[in-house]
Every structure is written in structure tokens, then in C-alpha cells.
Design an enzyme around this catalytic site. Structure first.
Site, PDB file in Angstrom:
ATOM      1  N   HIS A 222       0.848  -1.190   0.000  1.00 34.39           N
ATOM      2  CA  HIS A 222       0.000   0.000   0.000  1.00 34.39           C
ATOM      3  C   HIS A 222       0.880   1.235   0.000  1.00 34.39           C
ATOM      4  O   HIS A 222       2.110   1.147   0.171  1.00 34.39           O
ATOM      5  CB  HIS A 222      -0.939   0.002   1.205  1.00 34.39           C
ATOM      6  CG  HIS A 222      -2.182  -0.823   1.010  1.00 34.39           C
ATOM      7  ND1 HIS A 222      -3.106  -0.540   0.024  1.00 34.39           N
ATOM      8  CD2 HIS A 222      -2.648  -1.916   1.667  1.00 34.39           C
ATOM      9  CE1 HIS A 222      -4.094  -1.421   0.081  1.00 34.39           C
ATOM     10  NE2 HIS A 222      -3.836  -2.279   1.064  1.00 34.39           N
TER      11      HIS A 222
ATOM     12  N   ASP B 250       0.118   6.667  -3.748  1.00 33.52           N
ATOM     13  CA  ASP B 250      -1.030   6.298  -4.582  1.00 33.52           C
ATOM     14  C   ASP B 250      -1.325   7.332  -5.663  1.00 33.52           C
ATOM     15  O   ASP B 250      -1.438   7.007  -6.847  1.00 33.52           O
ATOM     16  CB  ASP B 250      -2.279   6.131  -3.713  1.00 33.52           C
ATOM     17  CG  ASP B 250      -2.320   4.784  -3.004  1.00 33.52           C
ATOM     18  OD1 ASP B 250      -1.437   3.944  -3.256  1.00 33.52           O
ATOM     19  OD2 ASP B 250      -3.231   4.579  -2.189  1.00 33.52           O
TER      20      ASP B 250
END
Length: 360
Positions: free
Chosen positions: A124, A154
Site C-alpha cells: 500500500h 497512490d
């Protein structure tokens, strides 16, 4: 119509940065066909889905795969955010797709990239920014690293580089007549975002200690300060003329604060700045400094930001599907971006799209 009007793109349904990149492309006028399962979870409208059309296909069914490959023949771009090898196992890998459409831009976004020792590992944002030195450089002196939401890995290193790669490859394909595969790794993009700090370190201007450098809260003139009412303001008075104005508007002693870049004095001067900013409320400091060249802003929460007078004047936030969300950016003078529709339900446009694209 936005600057990408007429460009057809296929988005393989997923989460996070790939849909975010697709939102930016849709806002700029691209026709985005979102391919997902009919059973895909849909609880509330999602800004990342806006402006797209959703079709439901069961990609474990050869007939559905065949339909998607027919769509690929008419597409300019296909992008996906799965782990390496997933699209190949579905029979939708780049070799197959490019054989059907040699001008296709096939963009793949992952955390670690398409190859390397970690390529197949889960991860992540927090992991990607850890590996590239970002997280280790963010935080107060002597404290653990501070997590900057999931904006850097991200969306900065991932979604924004996806859009950049797609547009660059699309432009090149118009010249060459040939498409290509774009390997977008969040670790790669995040490393690029850190380029200035590599340079500063080489020049001896960036240490590896958190909270000890100019841009990481080490400097008294580049930090967040608590105000009398328990709220916060930000100061970024780097340039000498801006720093001088800060000293003036804060009512500080210029002689005491004149050694701006003497790092040995930063901790002492910071303590004095803390006391000064706690003497007035956030609103009082806004009255004194906002709009000046101090490089000042109140630190607002998500809801407060939506009603700040500057952002209201620029219509930075709009209502879509009854939800307040950011308006398209950047802005174009002639081919204006716009949100043409809200968040589609999974499979809402299946028949419509297949007919329009000549599959049914």
C-alpha cells in the site's frame, strides 16, 4: 468538450490510484469505459467514477473476454491496476491486445512495478513511500515518521504518473502508428517526486535527520504553528523579502531574527515563534497575514476548505451526485474540462456501450 474529447479508453475496474487517473482523463473529455463485475460493491457515489460509463463483464467467461477484445480493437488506451500476470491469465495481456490493435496504449500500474524482487508482493501507499525515502523524511525532530495520508504514493507517484504516461504514449502513437506498454510503478513515481531532495543532499543541504531541514519543519520560517484558539496556521517565508515581512507582521525583533539561515539558532527562534503565534487566534492571524507576501495560510480541515473565500471564488469545489468534490483541474481556456456525468452503477451502460462500439 475537454481537450481529450474523442479519445476512447478502457479502464479495468479496481481501487484507488488507477480510477483516480481515469477521473482526471474523463474530466478532460476522454470517453472512459469502466469494465467491472455486475456484483461490484457500490455503496455511495465515488468521485473517482465520475464521467465514466460502466459495463459488466464476467472475465472468467470466454465470451465476455471476446467482447472485451472487440472493444480493444476500437480503443486508444487500456489501463489496469492489477498485480503482474493477472491480465495475462485472463487472456487480456498486452501481447494479445496489441495484436488486435497495434496503436493501443496499454498502461499498467502497480506499486512495485512489472518486474523486480517485490513485483508480486502486496503493498500500500505507506509501503511504497517507505521504500523510496519519503516517509523517513517526514515528521517532527525526534518523533516517528508522520503519515501524509495516501496522497504521495497512490495519487502523486501513481495516478498522476499514469496520466502522464498514457498521454505521452498516446501522442507518440499518433506519430508512429504504434502503441506500447507503459509500466507505471508507484515506487518509481514516488522516487521521481523526491528528485529535489536527492539534489539537496548532494549539495550538503539535506540531512537524513527528520525535522532538521528547511522543508521538514526544522526551520522556524517553514512550519505549522498553533494559535490561541487551538487551531493552526502555516508559514513558508523562505525568501529573504518574505521572511522580512513575516518578522514585521508578527511583531518580532528583526535583530533577534536576522540570522534566518543560521541552523544552530533555529530551535531557539522556533520556540519564540510558537509563543508569538499562540498570542492570537487563527482568524486574527488571517486578518494580519492572509493575502500578503508572508507566504501564509490557515490550516483548514476538509470541510473548512470547501467554504474558504478563495476556493469559493474559483469554484474549486462542485456538487456531483449530491456530494461536494473537487472540480476538474487543470483549467483550459478553450477546451474546457467538465464533469459530464456522475458515478455510474456497475454495469449501468453495458448494452449501450456494446452497441455503440459495434460489439452487439
Amino acid at each position: 468538450m475537454g481537450p481529450l474529447a474523442g479519445i476512447k479508453m478502457i479502464e479495468m475496474g479496481g481501487l484507488g490510484p488507477a480510477p483516480f487517473g481515469g477521473m482526471l482523463l474523463a474530466d478532460m473529455g476522454a470517453e472512459i469505459i469502466l469494465v467491472e463485475r455486475k456484483t461490484a460493491d457500490y455503496k455511495v457515489p465515488d468521485a473517482n467514477r465520475r464521467g465514466k460509463k460502466s459495463i459488466a463483464l464476467n472475465l472468467k467467461d470466454p465470451n465476455s473476454v471476446a467482447k472485451l477484445l472487440q472493444l480493444v480493437e476500437s480503443a486508444d488506451v487500456l489501463y489496469e491496476g492489477f498485480r503482474p500476470g493477472v491480465m495475462e491469465r485472463l487472456g487480456l495481456g498486452p501481447e494479445i491486445c496489441l495484436a488486435r490493435n497495434e496503436k493501443l496504449v496499454y498502461a499498467r500500474m502497480t506499486g512495485w512495478g512489472q518486474h523486480g524482487p517485490l513485483a508480486h508482493a502486496a503493498g500500500h501507499d505507506i509501503n511504497y513511500i517507505s521504500l523510496t525515502g519519503v516517509l523517513g523524511g517526514i515528521g517532527e525532530k525526534g518523533q516517528k515518521p508522520s503519515i501524509p495520508l495516501n496522497l504521495i504514493g497512490d495519487y502523486g507517484g501513481g495516478g498522476m504518473f499514469l496520466v502522464t504516461g498514457i498521454l505521452a504514449a498516446y501522442i507518440e502513437a499518433q506519430r508512429s502508428g504504434k502503441g506500447q506498454v507503459v509500466d507505471v510503478a508507484m515506487t518509481d513515481g514516488t522516487a521521481v517526486l523526491m528528485s529535489i531532495f536527492n539534489t539537496l543532499h548532494t549539495l550538503g543541504m539535506q540531512t537524513m535527520e527528520r525535522g532538521a531541514n528547511m522543508l521538514d519543519s526544522g526551520a522556524h520560517f517553514y512550519d505549522a504553528y498553533e494559535t490561541k484558539d487551538g487551531k493552526y496556521v502555516s508559514i513558508g517565508s523562505i525568501e529573504p523579502q518574505f521572511y522580512g515581512l513575516l518578522i514585521e507582521k508578527a511583531g518580532l525583533d528583526i535583530e533577534e531574527f536576522k540570522a534566518q539561515n543560521n541552523q544552530s539558532k533555529w530551535p531557539e527562534l522556533k520556540e519564540k515563534m510558537k509563543q508569538v503565534f499562540k498570542s492570537k487566534t487563527r482568524e486574527e492571524w488571517c486578518t494580519i497575514m492572509e493575502g500578503s507576501d508572508v507566504c501564509f495560510a490557515p490550516i483548514l480541515d476538509l470541510i473548512e476548505a470547501q467554504s474558504h473565500h478563495h476556493l469559493v471564488a474559483r469554484n474549486t469545489y462542485i456538487d456531483v451526485d449530491g456530494i461536494k468534490q473537487p472540480a476538474p483541474a487543470p483549467r483550459f481556456s478553450r477546451t474546457k474540462s467538465e464533469v459530464v456525468s456522475g458515478s455510474p452503477k456497475p454495469g449501468e451502460h453495458t448494452e449501450e456501450v456494446l452497441k455503440e462500439w459495434g460489439v452487439l
